[in-house]
Design a protein around this motif. Structure first.
Motif, PDB file in Angstrom:
ATOM      1  N   GLN A  77       0.812  -1.220   0.000  1.00 32.88           N
ATOM      2  CA  GLN A  77       0.000   0.000   0.000  1.00 32.88           C
ATOM      3  C   GLN A  77       0.849   1.275   0.000  1.00 32.88           C
ATOM      4  OE1 GLN A  77      -2.835  -0.475   3.235  1.00 32.88           O
ATOM      5  NE2 GLN A  77      -4.114  -1.822   1.983  1.00 32.88           N
ATOM      6  N   PHE A 101      -2.150   4.113  -2.707  1.00 29.12           N
ATOM      7  CA  PHE A 101      -3.405   4.799  -3.006  1.00 29.12           C
ATOM      8  C   PHE A 101      -3.129   6.294  -3.017  1.00 29.12           C
ATOM      9  CE2 PHE A 101      -4.828   0.688  -1.894  1.00 29.12           C
ATOM     10  CZ  PHE A 101      -6.107   0.521  -2.395  1.00 29.12           C
ATOM     11  N   PHE A 129      -5.037   0.414  -6.382  1.00 28.06           N
ATOM     12  CA  PHE A 129      -5.779   1.647  -6.659  1.00 28.06           C
ATOM     13  C   PHE A 129      -6.312   1.601  -8.090  1.00 28.06           C
ATOM     14  CE2 PHE A 129      -5.781   6.365  -7.536  1.00 28.06           C
ATOM     15  CZ  PHE A 129      -6.883   6.631  -6.756  1.00 28.06           C
ATOM     16  N   ARG A 156     -12.196   6.750  -3.707  1.00 30.71           N
ATOM     17  CA  ARG A 156     -11.099   6.037  -3.038  1.00 30.71           C
ATOM     18  C   ARG A 156     -10.539   4.889  -3.870  1.00 30.71           C
ATOM     19  NH1 ARG A 156     -10.457   7.080   2.215  1.00 30.71           N
ATOM     20  NH2 ARG A 156      -9.607   5.004   2.614  1.00 30.71           N
TER      21      ARG A 156
END
Length: 410
Positions: A77, A101, A129, A156
């Protein structure tokens, strides 16, 4: 003969000089980055099963990267997991997870940067993402990948397969779910989207804009937030796709906005709020489609003109057709309408009485949605029957002059 011999000799020479590099916990080369560093153009890198947390892996040489037993590339991430920056790379057999992200630089599971002839196939992508992103690609293939995400808000999450300013793309046999848009095309031309399954995405199963001369064949778009959107585009071919269970206040199976000179043939629109919503659409041929169990089979806005709607089946829709204007510049002919109550005295299979598919109640609810509370009431049934005998509100030229008596075999 000499040219053929030289090409064969060159191919043999390349095969003899290319090498295979094995990567794994028990191999001499432990990391994918090290393998790429020591590899030469044309080499093959085989990656054993395991979890590889190597940050951003950049492929900047013409290489084949093959995963063995689905090795995991984990972006933790934080990072874009795989960046392809060379022509003719083949990347297959990996599980790519947990990209960073961010909304400014759009980190991806796999991203192709301005390259030609790249193949990304047989991978599993999860919780990224953007899934697979192609930027200014040419002659690239994205095939047989499974792409999943789990966010609930479109702000998101990015798109499953995203193509921008590309041409001659092949998007084949992928399964996408949980992203903002399943497949997104912008400024993409001469490309094909074939046999993909795009379902349960937050916004659109397929979304394309300013993308001309493309074909969409044999795909399934199911249970997406708003269905499929086609905007500001010409020369589109949509054949044999399924648009199913796209429900919501502003949902539809297929939105056509500012589309021209296109073909929509052999598709199935089943259980959508609106099968097709058309706005600013011209010279489109809709033929041999099935509209079944939708709220509205088609919503054809007054800004549409010179479209030909023929040889389609309209079955068990609440409203077959709706419009927001009184001037009709489109052509309906030889469709089957299950609400048609006419007769066929000469037994030629064509109704002797023209059919007006636009009901009075459809006109009323278009302007006053709350009128749906009266649906199926005796008063509304009486109004619709009266309108068919003495038309006064619905447009006279909104008519199928030659309705089919039997459901068409499509």
């Amino acid at each position: 003969m000499k040219l053929h011999f030289c090409l064969s000799l060159l191919l043999l020479f390349n095969c003899l000089w290319s090498q295979k590099i094995e990567v794994g916990p028990n191999k001499a080369v432990k990391t994918i980055k090290k393998a790429i560093e020591i590899a030469k153009s044309g080499d093959t890198i085989i990656v054993d099963k395991g979890v590889y947390r190597e940050g951003n892996i950049i492929i900047d040489k013409k290489l084949i990267l093959q995963g063995k037993n689905l090795p995991i590339l984990d972006g933790q991430q934080k990072y874009e997991v795989v960046s392809i920056k060379a022509d003719s790379v083949v990347f297959s057999g990996f599980k790519v997870i947990n990209s960073g992200f961010a909304s400014l630089n759009d980190p991806c599971g796999i991203k192709i940067y301005n390259k030609t002839g790249v193949i990304v196939k047989d991978n599993f992508l999860e919780n990224n993402f953007f899934g697979i992103y192609v930027q200014k690609g040419t002659n690239c293939i994205v095939k047989n990948n499974i792409i999943k995400a789990y966010q609930k808000e479109e702000q998101r999450i990015g798109n499953g397969i995203h193509c921008w300013k590309s041409e001659n793309m092949q998007i084949i046999g992928n399964k996408i779910s949980g992203h903002r848009d399943g497949i997104y095309f912008e400024f993409v031309s001469n490309s094909v989207i074939w046999r993909n399954i795009s379902k349960a995405n937050i916004r659109y199963g397929l979304h394309f804009m300013f993308s001309n001369d493309d074909a969409y064949i044999g795909n399934v778009f199911k249970n997406n937030g708003a269905g499929v959107a086609v905007m500001f585009t010409k020369n589109v071919k949509m054949f044999n796709n399924y648009f199913e269970e796209n429900w919501g206040d502003a949902a539809y199976g297929l939105l056509l906005k500012e589309i021209s000179d296109s073909y929509i043939i052999g598709n199935k629109f089943i259980r959508n709020t609106s099968g097709i919503y058309m706005e600013g659409t011209s010279r489109v041929k809709l033929e041999k489609n099935i509209f079944k169990d939708n709220g509205w089979g088609m919503k054809v806005q007054a800004s549409c003109m010179d479209n030909v709607i023929s040889f389609n089946n309209f079955l068990s829709n609440t409203f077959d057709i709706s419009t927001n204007g009184s001037l009709v510049l489109n052509h309906f002919n030889n469709n089957y309408w299950d609400k048609y109550e006419g007769y066929d005295l000469n037994h030629d299979g064509i109704g002797d009485v023209p059919f007006h598919p636009l009901s009075l109640f459809a006109v009323i609810t278009e302007n006053n949605p709350s009128a749906m509370l009266l649906f199926r009431s005796f008063m509304i049934t009486l109004l619709d029957k009266s309108e068919k005998i003495l038309p006064s509100i619905t447009p006279d030229n909104f008519v199928d002059e030659s309705p089919e008596m039997k459901s068409l075999v499509l």
